[in-house]
Write a protein that holds these residues in place. Sequence first.
Motif, PDB file in Angstrom:
ATOM      1  N   LYS A  58      -7.198  24.885 -55.059  1.00 52.81           N
ATOM      2  CA  LYS A  58      -8.613  25.112 -54.713  1.00 52.81           C
ATOM      3  C   LYS A  58      -9.245  26.135 -55.643  1.00 52.81           C
ATOM      4  O   LYS A  58     -10.385  25.961 -56.085  1.00 52.81           O
ATOM      5  N   GLN A  59      -8.512  27.201 -55.970  1.00 52.97           N
ATOM      6  CA  GLN A  59      -9.066  28.219 -56.867  1.00 52.97           C
ATOM      7  C   GLN A  59      -9.305  27.643 -58.257  1.00 52.97           C
ATOM      8  O   GLN A  59     -10.348  27.874 -58.868  1.00 52.97           O
ATOM      9  N   ALA A  60      -8.346  26.884 -58.780  1.00 55.61           N
ATOM     10  CA  ALA A  60      -8.521  26.282 -60.102  1.00 55.61           C
ATOM     11  C   ALA A  60      -9.710  25.321 -60.100  1.00 55.61           C
ATOM     12  O   ALA A  60     -10.517  25.312 -61.041  1.00 55.61           O
ATOM     13  N   LEU A  61      -9.844  24.520 -59.054  1.00 54.23           N
ATOM     14  CA  LEU A  61     -10.981  23.605 -58.935  1.00 54.23           C
ATOM     15  C   LEU A  61     -12.301  24.356 -58.828  1.00 54.23           C
ATOM     16  O   LEU A  61     -13.308  23.970 -59.441  1.00 54.23           O
ATOM     17  N   TRP A  91       1.817  16.517 -55.700  1.00 58.27           N
ATOM     18  CA  TRP A  91       0.792  15.519 -56.005  1.00 58.27           C
ATOM     19  C   TRP A  91      -0.018  15.189 -54.747  1.00 58.27           C
ATOM     20  O   TRP A  91      -1.251  15.177 -54.791  1.00 58.27           O
ATOM     21  N   GLY A  92       0.648  14.927 -53.634  1.00 51.90           N
ATOM     22  CA  GLY A  92      -0.059  14.605 -52.383  1.00 51.90           C
ATOM     23  C   GLY A  92      -0.957  15.735 -51.913  1.00 51.90           C
ATOM     24  O   GLY A  92      -2.155  15.518 -51.657  1.00 51.90           O
ATOM     25  N   PRO A  93      -0.429  16.964 -51.797  1.00 54.20           N
ATOM     26  CA  PRO A  93      -1.290  18.080 -51.407  1.00 54.20           C
ATOM     27  C   PRO A  93      -2.459  18.289 -52.382  1.00 54.20           C
ATOM     28  O   PRO A  93      -3.571  18.594 -51.960  1.00 54.20           O
ATOM     29  N   PHE A  94      -2.200  18.085 -53.682  1.00 53.56           N
ATOM     30  CA  PHE A  94      -3.307  18.220 -54.632  1.00 53.56           C
ATOM     31  C   PHE A  94      -4.379  17.178 -54.347  1.00 53.56           C
ATOM     32  O   PHE A  94      -5.573  17.488 -54.336  1.00 53.56           O
ATOM     33  N   ASN A  95      -3.967  15.950 -54.133  1.00 56.48           N
ATOM     34  CA  ASN A  95      -4.928  14.883 -53.900  1.00 56.48           C
ATOM     35  C   ASN A  95      -5.817  15.187 -52.694  1.00 56.48           C
ATOM     36  O   ASN A  95      -7.013  14.898 -52.709  1.00 56.48           O
ATOM     37  N   GLU A  96      -5.254  15.779 -51.646  1.00 59.54           N
ATOM     38  CA  GLU A  96      -6.048  16.147 -50.467  1.00 59.54           C
ATOM     39  C   GLU A  96      -7.097  17.198 -50.804  1.00 59.54           C
ATOM     40  O   GLU A  96      -8.266  17.065 -50.435  1.00 59.54           O
ATOM     41  N   VAL A  97      -6.679  18.262 -51.477  1.00 56.06           N
ATOM     42  CA  VAL A  97      -7.613  19.335 -51.849  1.00 56.06           C
ATOM     43  C   VAL A  97      -8.679  18.790 -52.792  1.00 56.06           C
ATOM     44  O   VAL A  97      -9.873  19.066 -52.646  1.00 56.06           O
ATOM     45  N   TYR A  98      -8.239  17.988 -53.751  1.00 56.16           N
ATOM     46  CA  TYR A  98      -9.143  17.425 -54.753  1.00 56.16           C
ATOM     47  C   TYR A  98     -10.190  16.508 -54.113  1.00 56.16           C
ATOM     48  O   TYR A  98     -11.379  16.577 -54.450  1.00 56.16           O
ATOM     49  N   ALA A  99      -9.768  15.636 -53.202  1.00 53.53           N
ATOM     50  CA  ALA A  99     -10.697  14.703 -52.561  1.00 53.53           C
ATOM     51  C   ALA A  99     -11.792  15.453 -51.811  1.00 53.53           C
ATOM     52  O   ALA A  99     -12.970  15.072 -51.873  1.00 53.53           O
ATOM     53  N   GLU A 100     -11.422  16.516 -51.121  1.00 57.49           N
ATOM     54  CA  GLU A 100     -12.430  17.314 -50.410  1.00 57.49           C
ATOM     55  C   GLU A 100     -13.371  17.989 -51.395  1.00 57.49           C
ATOM     56  O   GLU A 100     -14.585  18.020 -51.204  1.00 57.49           O
ATOM     57  N   VAL A 123      -0.453  25.084 -61.038  1.00 60.55           N
ATOM     58  CA  VAL A 123      -1.430  24.053 -61.383  1.00 60.55           C
ATOM     59  C   VAL A 123      -2.380  24.552 -62.479  1.00 60.55           C
ATOM     60  O   VAL A 123      -2.688  25.750 -62.532  1.00 60.55           O
ATOM     61  N   GLU A 124      -2.791  23.629 -63.332  1.00 60.95           N
ATOM     62  CA  GLU A 124      -3.825  23.889 -64.339  1.00 60.95           C
ATOM     63  C   GLU A 124      -4.706  22.640 -64.418  1.00 60.95           C
ATOM     64  O   GLU A 124      -4.184  21.518 -64.359  1.00 60.95           O
ATOM     65  N   ILE A 125      -6.011  22.839 -64.541  1.00 61.91           N
ATOM     66  CA  ILE A 125      -6.948  21.717 -64.488  1.00 61.91           C
ATOM     67  C   ILE A 125      -7.952  21.833 -65.627  1.00 61.91           C
ATOM     68  O   ILE A 125      -8.556  22.888 -65.830  1.00 61.91           O
ATOM     69  N   GLU A 126      -8.145  20.735 -66.362  1.00 60.34           N
ATOM     70  CA  GLU A 126      -9.188  20.662 -67.383  1.00 60.34           C
ATOM     71  C   GLU A 126     -10.055  19.451 -67.059  1.00 60.34           C
ATOM     72  O   GLU A 126      -9.628  18.537 -66.349  1.00 60.34           O
ATOM     73  N   ALA A 127     -11.283  19.449 -67.581  1.00 59.31           N
ATOM     74  CA  ALA A 127     -12.203  18.382 -67.191  1.00 59.31           C
ATOM     75  C   ALA A 127     -13.244  18.116 -68.278  1.00 59.31           C
ATOM     76  O   ALA A 127     -13.508  18.979 -69.121  1.00 59.31           O
ATOM     77  N   THR A 128     -13.830  16.929 -68.198  1.00 60.19           N
ATOM     78  CA  THR A 128     -14.951  16.536 -69.047  1.00 60.19           C
ATOM     79  C   THR A 128     -16.031  15.961 -68.143  1.00 60.19           C
ATOM     80  O   THR A 128     -15.747  15.173 -67.239  1.00 60.19           O
ATOM     81  N   ALA A 129     -17.273  16.385 -68.390  1.00 61.33           N
ATOM     82  CA  ALA A 129     -18.401  15.925 -67.582  1.00 61.33           C
ATOM     83  C   ALA A 129     -19.577  15.597 -68.485  1.00 61.33           C
ATOM     84  O   ALA A 129     -19.647  16.062 -69.634  1.00 61.33           O
ATOM     85  N   LEU A 130     -20.493  14.802 -67.957  1.00 62.23           N
ATOM     86  CA  LEU A 130     -21.769  14.612 -68.636  1.00 62.23           C
ATOM     87  C   LEU A 130     -22.606  15.869 -68.451  1.00 62.23           C
ATOM     88  O   LEU A 130     -22.597  16.476 -67.372  1.00 62.23           O
TER      89      LEU A 130
END
Length: 132
Positions: A58-61, A91-100, A123-130
């Motif tokens: 959640k913090q990384a997101l 993976w499962g716990p991440f998917n739950e946090v991510y979906a919310e 965990v580490e998260i990178e992203a690309t957005a418009l």
Amino acid sequence: MSTQERGIESVNVPTLQPPRGHYSHGVCANGFVFVSGQLPITPEGERLVGAPFAVQAKQALDNVAAILAACGTSVSRLVQVRVYITNVDDWGPFNEVYAEWAGDAKPARCVVPVPALSHGVAVEIEATALAG
């Protein structure tokens, strides 16, 4: 020619921990926002190494969302998210946090198990957005 002259704008969010390496939190270029890998580090600089995985995720997101906002865009404009986790069982716990967190947004995504991440986080998260 400077990056600004080439249409590339580096963005660092004053409410997040400054990058400790030679990079920016985010870069805006050619209608896209590229978010550097975000670790579960609070704005005050606390590394959430011992925290439960869901808290780290959640913090990384939230860090990703703060960078998107600083670049004038949002989670709803994400086109791709890359996630690195140190335990495939998360993976499962991440998917739950991510979906919310992502809500109706369903960008392309990959979750990659890796042997280790900086500072011992999970965990580490990178992203690309418009761009907004």
